[in-house]
Design an enzyme around this catalytic site. Sequence first.
Site, PDB file in Angstrom:
ATOM      1  N   LYS A 195       0.541  -1.913  10.465  1.00 28.13           N
ATOM      2  CA  LYS A 195       2.012  -2.348   9.980  1.00 28.13           C
ATOM      3  C   LYS A 195       2.573  -3.186  11.252  1.00 28.13           C
ATOM      4  O   LYS A 195       3.667  -2.979  11.593  1.00 28.13           O
ATOM      5  CB  LYS A 195       3.226  -1.430   9.501  1.00 28.13           C
ATOM      6  CG  LYS A 195       4.113  -2.115   8.534  1.00 28.13           C
ATOM      7  CD  LYS A 195       3.250  -2.696   7.073  1.00 28.13           C
ATOM      8  CE  LYS A 195       4.008  -3.480   6.363  1.00 28.13           C
ATOM      9  NZ  LYS A 195       3.378  -4.078   5.228  1.00 28.13           N
ATOM     10  N   SER A 388       1.266  -6.015   0.502  1.00 30.87           N
ATOM     11  CA  SER A 388       2.245  -5.114   0.677  1.00 30.87           C
ATOM     12  C   SER A 388       2.872  -5.010  -0.535  1.00 30.87           C
ATOM     13  O   SER A 388       2.699  -4.597  -1.658  1.00 30.87           O
ATOM     14  CB  SER A 388       3.238  -5.584   1.907  1.00 30.87           C
ATOM     15  OG  SER A 388       3.874  -4.482   2.591  1.00 30.87           O
TER      16      SER A 388
END
Length: 589
Positions: A195, A388
């Site tokens: 991330k 995402s």
Amino acid sequence: MRSFFKYVLATITGIIICSILMFFIMIGVISMMVSSVGAKTETVTASNSVLMINLDHEITEKTEANPFEGLDVPGFASTRSLGLNDIVSRIKAAKTDSNIKGIYLNVSGTGTGFATMKTIREALLDFKTSDKFIIAYSDVMSQKGYYINSVADEVYLHPQGSLDFRGLASSVMFFKEGLDKLGIDMQVLKVGTYKSAVEPFIMNSMSEANKEQVSSYLNSIYNTFLTDISSTKKISQDSLKSIANGYLIREPEDAKKYGFVTDLLYKDQVIAKIKEKIGVDEKKDIPSVSLIDYKNKANAGEAGGDRVAVLYAYGEIVDGEGMEGQIGGDKLSRELRDLRKDDKVKAIVLRVNSPGGSALASESIWREVDLAKKVKPVVVSMGDYAASGGYYISAAADSIFADPATLTGSIGVFGLIPSFQKLFNEKLGIHFEAVKTAKFADMDVDMDRPLSEEEKGIIQGGVNKIYQVFLKRVADGRKIDVAQVDSIGQGRVWTGEQAVKLKLVDRVGTLDQAIAAAAKKANLENYRISEYPRAKDPFESIWSTSKDKIKLWLLEDELGDYAKYLSEMKRISQQSGIQARIPYLVEIY
């Protein structure tokens, strides 16, 4: 003295009244101008015409209403542009239009993603099956420009022009050192090894994990790029790699030597060739129409009756309604809800092109996709991004289609909380002191101090919870174990081609193929394709144009391509809540 004040008051009142009247007169004039533009007679395509395609404008998923388009109104954007939906539809229409004899491509470059470009390229390949010609010419061709132009039967380059071909690259802008100098500390709370959306704020270079993922998806896109060029130019992929690695195309002559272009010609010579193809006398002009002015669209199917709804969801996912070019959680949820309840709509295709955004808004949209799926088929078609939060809202669909170059996955969440202690206290000499009634009352409010370890633990717990919900949404939608989703999640970005192998995507395919699949699931043979959200009329667009949109137009007018960096910084500064978003601004060139 009393008379003086009376006259001053009267003058002020008059100015106010005049200002109000002028405002409404101005709106009226602009409205009439907009109405007159909309009322103009549509361009009639002459027989024996050539369709001229130039892609030097921003390409969104769906043509956006711009009430000031084509008008010379000071302070407002007048650039004319088409969305991907209309670009593809008009190329399809030209294929069967007897008045169109061929296409002239004049593409130097384009500021869009590879998935969008591939969609346009596929439409052009389909056009070629009509036995009509495509000729490409440009003074300068970027790699993206050549990718489009390479589909042509004949590709011509200016004798003193240039053609860029040296492989793909992707760079990231890092802010940490600049933030340090300003005295701003970014406190990061995240889940996911990959991330890396937070890296620009806490590092000055990429982590090894991030380098790994960027290299992986960049090479996957590069392979698609080379495969497509190889198929139309009949140059082996190994040769293309060698040419790029050695940067062997440095002069126009090199482009001809290695078979990238048919010949080196000036524009008048290319025009002469087109005239010869369509049988026009050399002294006459070529009958032509630009793609933007060409009003024909591909047949959307049977009028009335059953419909397949194509709902466009593109841009950053934000809470609330959002503005044009954003996915507002409330707005898209409402659109899905209306389509679910519409008995004439028998299937829904959700076209997603989003890097993600608000985790809360993503969950709200997911809920509506899940509810719609229980009533009628829901199929997702992915554009340049569906990562995402963009993947979150896709996960519940019956089936997911992606382009090979789509960037998707990035299953992870993060939160960014800045501490301005050093900036306020040490650099500006400003101090804050809070009085509170409970221990955590000033958590995430008092920005002149960093979070305590206990506060970090509380927020991290919230981030972890959202990640677990995200994993479950994907696991349930894709019918795979949570542990398996976690192993391919961790915030890692994949291409559509890679995602198929990981079972995150069902198949590589176009929007048209997704529509056909949705219709088949609904057992439809004759149906109409309807696009949503519905287009606004020009007058309504004036009133709904937000000040942020107007400021963005002005910014783009002054700064051009550089405006995106300021827009990105503003977006980051306005983030609130937990984010499910792709790493930073991904740009491949």
